[in-house]
Design a protein around this motif. Structure first.
Motif, PDB file in Angstrom:
ATOM      1  N   GLY A 324      59.579 -10.019  77.259  1.00 27.75           N
ATOM      2  CA  GLY A 324      60.632 -11.023  77.130  1.00 27.75           C
ATOM      3  C   GLY A 324      60.213 -12.210  76.296  1.00 27.75           C
ATOM      4  O   GLY A 324      61.012 -12.765  75.524  1.00 27.75           O
ATOM      5  N   THR A 325      58.939 -12.620  76.442  1.00 26.79           N
ATOM      6  CA  THR A 325      58.445 -13.767  75.681  1.00 26.79           C
ATOM      7  C   THR A 325      57.606 -13.358  74.480  1.00 26.79           C
ATOM      8  O   THR A 325      57.151 -14.221  73.722  1.00 26.79           O
ATOM      9  CB  THR A 325      57.589 -14.669  76.593  1.00 26.79           C
ATOM     10  OG1 THR A 325      56.459 -13.915  77.065  1.00 26.79           O
ATOM     11  CG2 THR A 325      58.398 -15.151  77.791  1.00 26.79           C
ATOM     12  N   SER A 326      57.373 -12.039  74.318  1.00 28.74           N
ATOM     13  CA  SER A 326      56.553 -11.501  73.217  1.00 28.74           C
ATOM     14  C   SER A 326      55.147 -12.089  73.226  1.00 28.74           C
ATOM     15  O   SER A 326      54.562 -12.363  72.167  1.00 28.74           O
ATOM     16  CB  SER A 326      57.230 -11.753  71.860  1.00 28.74           C
ATOM     17  OG  SER A 326      58.477 -11.097  71.795  1.00 28.74           O
ATOM     18  N   GLN A 327      54.606 -12.301  74.408  1.00 27.00           N
ATOM     19  CA  GLN A 327      53.242 -12.799  74.549  1.00 27.00           C
ATOM     20  C   GLN A 327      52.350 -11.670  75.044  1.00 27.00           C
ATOM     21  O   GLN A 327      52.655 -11.037  76.059  1.00 27.00           O
ATOM     22  CB  GLN A 327      53.203 -13.973  75.529  1.00 27.00           C
ATOM     23  CG  GLN A 327      53.904 -15.221  75.023  1.00 27.00           C
ATOM     24  CD  GLN A 327      53.979 -16.292  76.095  1.00 27.00           C
ATOM     25  OE1 GLN A 327      54.426 -16.042  77.209  1.00 27.00           O
ATOM     26  NE2 GLN A 327      53.542 -17.501  75.748  1.00 27.00           N
ATOM     27  N   TYR A 328      51.234 -11.438  74.352  1.00 26.44           N
ATOM     28  CA  TYR A 328      50.319 -10.361  74.698  1.00 26.44           C
ATOM     29  C   TYR A 328      48.893 -10.851  74.487  1.00 26.44           C
ATOM     30  O   TYR A 328      48.590 -11.486  73.480  1.00 26.44           O
ATOM     31  CB  TYR A 328      50.576  -9.120  73.844  1.00 26.44           C
ATOM     32  CG  TYR A 328      51.983  -8.607  73.935  1.00 26.44           C
ATOM     33  CD1 TYR A 328      52.360  -7.718  74.944  1.00 26.44           C
ATOM     34  CD2 TYR A 328      52.952  -9.023  73.025  1.00 26.44           C
ATOM     35  CE1 TYR A 328      53.666  -7.254  75.043  1.00 26.44           C
ATOM     36  CE2 TYR A 328      54.263  -8.567  73.117  1.00 26.44           C
ATOM     37  CZ  TYR A 328      54.608  -7.688  74.128  1.00 26.44           C
ATOM     38  OH  TYR A 328      55.897  -7.232  74.227  1.00 26.44           O
ATOM     39  N   GLY A 329      48.017 -10.566  75.425  1.00 22.55           N
ATOM     40  CA  GLY A 329      46.624 -10.956  75.290  1.00 22.55           C
ATOM     41  C   GLY A 329      46.010 -11.280  76.629  1.00 22.55           C
ATOM     42  O   GLY A 329      46.156 -10.521  77.600  1.00 22.55           O
ATOM     43  N   LEU A 330      45.321 -12.443  76.708  1.00 27.50           N
ATOM     44  CA  LEU A 330      44.646 -12.844  77.934  1.00 27.50           C
ATOM     45  C   LEU A 330      45.569 -13.676  78.802  1.00 27.50           C
ATOM     46  O   LEU A 330      46.250 -14.599  78.322  1.00 27.50           O
ATOM     47  CB  LEU A 330      43.383 -13.645  77.599  1.00 27.50           C
ATOM     48  CG  LEU A 330      42.253 -12.856  76.934  1.00 27.50           C
ATOM     49  CD1 LEU A 330      41.135 -13.800  76.497  1.00 27.50           C
ATOM     50  CD2 LEU A 330      41.710 -11.796  77.878  1.00 27.50           C
ATOM     51  N   VAL A 331      45.598 -13.348  80.092  1.00 28.28           N
ATOM     52  CA  VAL A 331      46.404 -14.098  81.047  1.00 28.28           C
ATOM     53  C   VAL A 331      45.503 -14.537  82.193  1.00 28.28           C
ATOM     54  O   VAL A 331      44.552 -13.851  82.569  1.00 28.28           O
ATOM     55  CB  VAL A 331      47.593 -13.270  81.581  1.00 28.28           C
ATOM     56  CG1 VAL A 331      48.591 -12.999  80.484  1.00 28.28           C
ATOM     57  CG2 VAL A 331      47.118 -11.963  82.203  1.00 28.28           C
ATOM     58  N   ARG A 332      45.825 -15.711  82.743  1.00 27.71           N
ATOM     59  CA  ARG A 332      45.080 -16.235  83.885  1.00 27.71           C
ATOM     60  C   ARG A 332      45.951 -16.134  85.121  1.00 27.71           C
ATOM     61  O   ARG A 332      47.078 -16.611  85.134  1.00 27.71           O
ATOM     62  CB  ARG A 332      44.678 -17.689  83.625  1.00 27.71           C
ATOM     63  CG  ARG A 332      43.739 -18.273  84.670  1.00 27.71           C
ATOM     64  CD  ARG A 332      43.354 -19.691  84.316  1.00 27.71           C
ATOM     65  NE  ARG A 332      44.498 -20.605  84.369  1.00 27.71           N
ATOM     66  CZ  ARG A 332      44.461 -21.879  83.993  1.00 27.71           C
ATOM     67  NH1 ARG A 332      43.324 -22.385  83.518  1.00 27.71           N
ATOM     68  NH2 ARG A 332      45.533 -22.641  84.062  1.00 27.71           N
ATOM     69  N   LEU A 333      45.414 -15.476  86.145  1.00 23.65           N
ATOM     70  CA  LEU A 333      46.118 -15.298  87.402  1.00 23.65           C
ATOM     71  C   LEU A 333      45.581 -16.319  88.399  1.00 23.65           C
ATOM     72  O   LEU A 333      44.391 -16.282  88.751  1.00 23.65           O
ATOM     73  CB  LEU A 333      45.931 -13.883  87.948  1.00 23.65           C
ATOM     74  CG  LEU A 333      46.812 -12.757  87.374  1.00 23.65           C
ATOM     75  CD1 LEU A 333      46.631 -12.629  85.873  1.00 23.65           C
ATOM     76  CD2 LEU A 333      46.495 -11.428  88.050  1.00 23.65           C
ATOM     77  N   SER A 334      46.438 -17.246  88.829  1.00 23.07           N
ATOM     78  CA  SER A 334      46.037 -18.307  89.745  1.00 23.07           C
ATOM     79  C   SER A 334      46.704 -18.100  91.090  1.00 23.07           C
ATOM     80  O   SER A 334      47.900 -17.765  91.162  1.00 23.07           O
ATOM     81  CB  SER A 334      46.434 -19.678  89.181  1.00 23.07           C
ATOM     82  OG  SER A 334      45.872 -19.874  87.901  1.00 23.07           O
ATOM     83  N   ALA A 335      45.928 -18.289  92.164  1.00 21.73           N
ATOM     84  CA  ALA A 335      46.469 -18.124  93.510  1.00 21.73           C
ATOM     85  C   ALA A 335      47.638 -19.079  93.716  1.00 21.73           C
ATOM     86  O   ALA A 335      47.556 -20.273  93.404  1.00 21.73           O
ATOM     87  CB  ALA A 335      45.388 -18.358  94.545  1.00 21.73           C
ATOM     88  N   ALA A 336      48.736 -18.559  94.231  1.00 27.53           N
ATOM     89  CA  ALA A 336      49.969 -19.347  94.426  1.00 27.53           C
ATOM     90  C   ALA A 336      50.528 -19.070  95.813  1.00 27.53           C
ATOM     91  O   ALA A 336      51.667 -18.629  95.967  1.00 27.53           O
ATOM     92  CB  ALA A 336      50.992 -19.021  93.343  1.00 27.53           C
ATOM     93  N   GLY A 337      49.696 -19.291  96.822  1.00 26.34           N
ATOM     94  CA  GLY A 337      50.134 -19.011  98.180  1.00 26.34           C
ATOM     95  C   GLY A 337      49.732 -17.610  98.598  1.00 26.34           C
ATOM     96  O   GLY A 337      48.935 -16.938  97.951  1.00 26.34           O
ATOM     97  N   ASP A 338      50.313 -17.185  99.705  1.00 27.23           N
ATOM     98  CA  ASP A 338      49.984 -15.873 100.250  1.00 27.23           C
ATOM     99  C   ASP A 338      51.016 -14.849  99.814  1.00 27.23           C
ATOM    100  O   ASP A 338      52.211 -15.150  99.699  1.00 27.23           O
ATOM    101  CB  ASP A 338      49.942 -15.924 101.782  1.00 27.23           C
ATOM    102  CG  ASP A 338      48.809 -16.808 102.285  1.00 27.23           C
ATOM    103  OD1 ASP A 338      47.800 -16.908 101.575  1.00 27.23           O
ATOM    104  OD2 ASP A 338      48.954 -17.387 103.378  1.00 27.23           O
ATOM    105  N   LEU A 339      50.532 -13.645  99.585  1.00 31.51           N
ATOM    106  CA  LEU A 339      51.428 -12.553  99.242  1.00 31.51           C
ATOM    107  C   LEU A 339      52.311 -12.246 100.443  1.00 31.51           C
ATOM    108  O   LEU A 339      51.834 -12.179 101.585  1.00 31.51           O
ATOM    109  CB  LEU A 339      50.618 -11.316  98.859  1.00 31.51           C
ATOM    110  CG  LEU A 339      51.337 -10.221  98.077  1.00 31.51           C
ATOM    111  CD1 LEU A 339      51.722 -10.734  96.698  1.00 31.51           C
ATOM    112  CD2 LEU A 339      50.436  -8.998  97.934  1.00 31.51           C
ATOM    113  N   SER A 340      53.593 -12.063 100.220  1.00 27.99           N
ATOM    114  CA  SER A 340      54.532 -11.812 101.317  1.00 27.99           C
ATOM    115  C   SER A 340      54.817 -10.325 101.440  1.00 27.99           C
ATOM    116  O   SER A 340      54.572  -9.537 100.527  1.00 27.99           O
ATOM    117  CB  SER A 340      55.839 -12.571 101.075  1.00 27.99           C
ATOM    118  OG  SER A 340      56.445 -12.143  99.861  1.00 27.99           O
ATOM    119  N   ALA A 341      55.335  -9.968 102.599  1.00 28.84           N
ATOM    120  CA  ALA A 341      55.784  -8.591 102.799  1.00 28.84           C
ATOM    121  C   ALA A 341      57.062  -8.366 102.001  1.00 28.84           C
ATOM    122  O   ALA A 341      57.783  -9.315 101.673  1.00 28.84           O
ATOM    123  CB  ALA A 341      56.027  -8.332 104.278  1.00 28.84           C
TER     124      ALA A 341
END
Length: 642
Positions: A324-341
């Motif tokens: 959608g944004t045509s962005q490809y490469g390195l991404v940073r995954l930052s904790a954003a709370g707890d994963l929900s069911a």
């Protein structure tokens, strides 16, 4: 090994999204930030460095989360590459001073305190003519490698420690940790004691093989690929953790899918997928996960693949793309709370199914719709309508439809479905109710019998085959087949009748044994078979050569001879399609073998040519399925002279 970490355990690879082998703590959810193009690494502060190409130098960049910033290059540089960044934000790498990328010089980029960077050239060691920096630890000690031109050009490692430059003579240096332990592609070296450490032998209870280290942390723990064997193009390897001065632990047993990536100070590990599939992260005390399965609801438009680095706060560096944004490469995954069911499935439907011949079972068909990208699979629960307790009838189900075939006649059931994610089950869906069919499925086979001819009888001419069948509900199909050798022919068939008569013409058939079969089936496709064997004509018919006719003509000194062999059976009738083996004897005494098939008149034709003299045609054999050759009563030889 660090005390907070549990002991490593053996692991067998299954599906891409993997669950831990022990009780879950709360699994974090991650948001995605695009950092920049290409390939790179990240420090524990979450600052990412990168290069647009993994092979060719270009303009290296850095991104601390506030936006991509290209690193400055000296005026002598045409390109550069960033290799490592420590937790203070100091970056090391190399620049190239020519377009052929062969005159590389090690460099260091230091934050200037105002959001920018200052670039400094680093020294080369000894007689090195070129080099590049490969790693920097949190004490500012830099590991570099330089190329010296001698009898054989070789890159070897040296260390820049403030003003001190130490040539350590190691090939293929990879990293240096805060304790001064240098990791190469095949050994360990203590910079401060100038000692080669090596690896202890693998314990007998671990897979044995060649060692290929991948990464070292600041607790002197090295994650190592253990190549056990190669079969064809497939590499079989285990993954071990080696702690300097302590020894080995098995991290992952022998498999072909994953290889070691990196290990941080918490014992978190990245694993590369060898076939470009979903690489894994191992989060200490949680387990193995595909990074894409950990995204929060706001990041599900990102396709995230293999991770390369995990910071000590759990931040993950991975590769990703967003169409959608045509962005490809390195991404940073930052904790954003707890994963929900996952959220509960919707539109659950339960529909009774009466047995048919295509689907010969009574059942209740279930279908529903998924509502969450976090769903891995489903758990289906059932109870008899009015009963208090729910019973799980299926778990780990991966599609949104299911047949419940374990139902009682006329029993009414309640159903509900839960979606399962990484952190557990959703709330149950709305209940659906259905009553199973009250009529049992018909699974009784018909009975079929060949009335005539009798089993083992001899037949000839036009033969009537009579079949009778019966069924508890009704016969829907009957047919009669005749088999000889590998050939089967359906003589006749009928629908919705319990009797069938066929006329079988045997006059043109080769004598021998034939199998007659009768098949019956009902509306539920229950079937029955009856079979007999009969003999058509003489059970042991014979072939004979009744005549050999030769003719010869001379033309321009060459004799051409033609022969005709007549094949008959014991009744004197011509036999078609019999293979005759004929042997010509020529005037010079030489012989030649020829084969010919008899035509509808029983004639097999042969020819040869050569010098003048006597030619003899001899019948060596005559063959046809179901017949034997009667050589004693055959004409076997004839001659002609020209």
């Amino acid at each position: 090994m660090k005390a907070l970490r549990q002991a490593w355990f053996s692991f067998v690879v299954g599906i891409c999204t993997l669950l831990p082998g022990f009780a879950l703590a709360q699994v974090p959810a991650y948001s995605v930030d695009y950092m920049g193009p290409g390939y790179g690494t990240m420090n524990n502060a979450g600052v990412v460095i990168g290069n647009e190409s993994a092979v060719y130098p270009g303009t290296p960049w850095v991104n601390d989360g506030s936006g991509l910033q290209y690193l400055p290059l000296p005026v002598i540089a045409v390109a550069g590459s960033a290799a490592d960044i420590n937790d203070a934000g100091v970056i090391v790498g190399a620049i190239d001073t020519d377009d052929d990328f062969i005159n590389d010089i090690p460099v260091k980029w230091t934050p200037d305190g105002h959001g920018g960077y200052v670039v400094d050239l680093l020294p080369l060691a000894g007689s090195a003519l070129r080099g590049h920096a490969v790693a920097i630890n949190n004490n500012g000690v830099i590991l570099a490698t330089g190329l010296a031109i001698g009898s054989l050009p070789t890159y070897t490692a040296y260390v820049i420690d403030g003003e001190t430059i130490t040539h350590v003579g190691l090939s293929n240096p990879m990293d240096i940790n805060d304790n001064g332990i240098i990791l190469t592609n095949n050994q360990l070296y203590d910079y401060y004691t100038a000692t080669s450490l090596g690896f202890d032998p693998l314990p007998a209870d671990m897979p044995q093989g060649y060692l290929y280290p991948a990464s070292i942390n600041n607790f002197d723990e090295v994650i190592v690929n253990i190549l056990t064997t190669i079969i064809g193009h497939t590499r079989y390897h285990a993954i071990g953790i080696y702690t300097v001065g302590v020894g080995w632990d098995l991290f992952m047993d022998v498999q072909t899918v994953y290889s070691a990536g990196s290990i941080n100070d918490n014992g978190d590990v990245t694993l590369h997928h060898v076939n470009s599939g979903c690489g894994l992260v191992y989060l200490s005390d949680l387990g193995f996960y595909c990074p894409a399965s950990l995204l929060d609801e706001g990041s599900l438009d990102w396709a995230v693949s293999g991770a390369s680095v995990i910071a000590t706060d759990g931040t993950i560096l991975a590769r990703g793309g967003n169409s959608g944004t045509s962005q490809y490469g390195l991404v940073r995954l930052s904790a954003a709370g707890d994963l929900s069911a996952p959220t509960a499935p919707v539109n659950l439907a339960a529909v009774p199914h009466e047995a048919t011949w295509q689907q010969p079972w009574n059942a209740i068909g279930l279908s529903w719709e998924n509502t969450s990208e976090l769903t891995l699979d489903y758990t289906i629960e059932r109870r008899v309508s009015g009963a208090p307790d729910w019973v799980v009838i299926n778990s780990g189900w991966r599609v949104a439809t299911m047949w419940d075939m374990d139902v009682g006649l006329g029993v009414t059931y309640n159903y509900r479905v839960r979606a399962r994610g990484l952190v557990g089950l959703s709330e149950p869906s709305v209940i659906a109710t259905a009553t199973a069919p009250a009529t049992p499925a018909d699974n009784e086979n018909p009975v079929v019998n060949i009335v005539t001819p009798a089993d083992g009888s001899s037949v000839s001419g036009n033969v009537d085959i009579n079949v009778e069948a019966s069924d508890n509900i009704g016969v829907t199909h009957l047919d009669i087949l005749v088999t000889s050798g590998y050939n089967t022919e359906v003589l006749c068939s009928i629908f919705n009748s319990s009797t069938l008569t066929c006329s079988w013409n045997t006059q043109s058939l080769a004598p021998g044994q034939y199998t007659i079969q009768a098949r019956a089936s009902d509306a539920m496709n229950n079937g029955a078979l009856d079979s007999i064997t009969v003999t058509v004509g003489n059970a042991n018919p014979e072939l004979r050569s009744s005549d050999i006719q030769l003719s010869a003509r001379l033309r321009k000194g060459v004799v051409s001879v033609s022969g005709k062999v007549v094949v008959i059976d014991e009744t004197g009738a011509a036999v078609r399609s019999a293979m005759v083996e004929g042997r010509w004897t020529r005037p010079d005494g030489s012989t030649i073998v020829r084969y010919a098939y008899s035509n509808k008149r029983g004639q097999a034709r042969f020819s040869t040519s050569g010098d003048r003299g006597t030619y003899t045609l001899t019948v060596a054999n005559i063959t046809k399925t179901g017949y034997t050759f009667d050589s004693a009563n055959s004409v076997l030889s004839e001659s002609v002279t020209k």
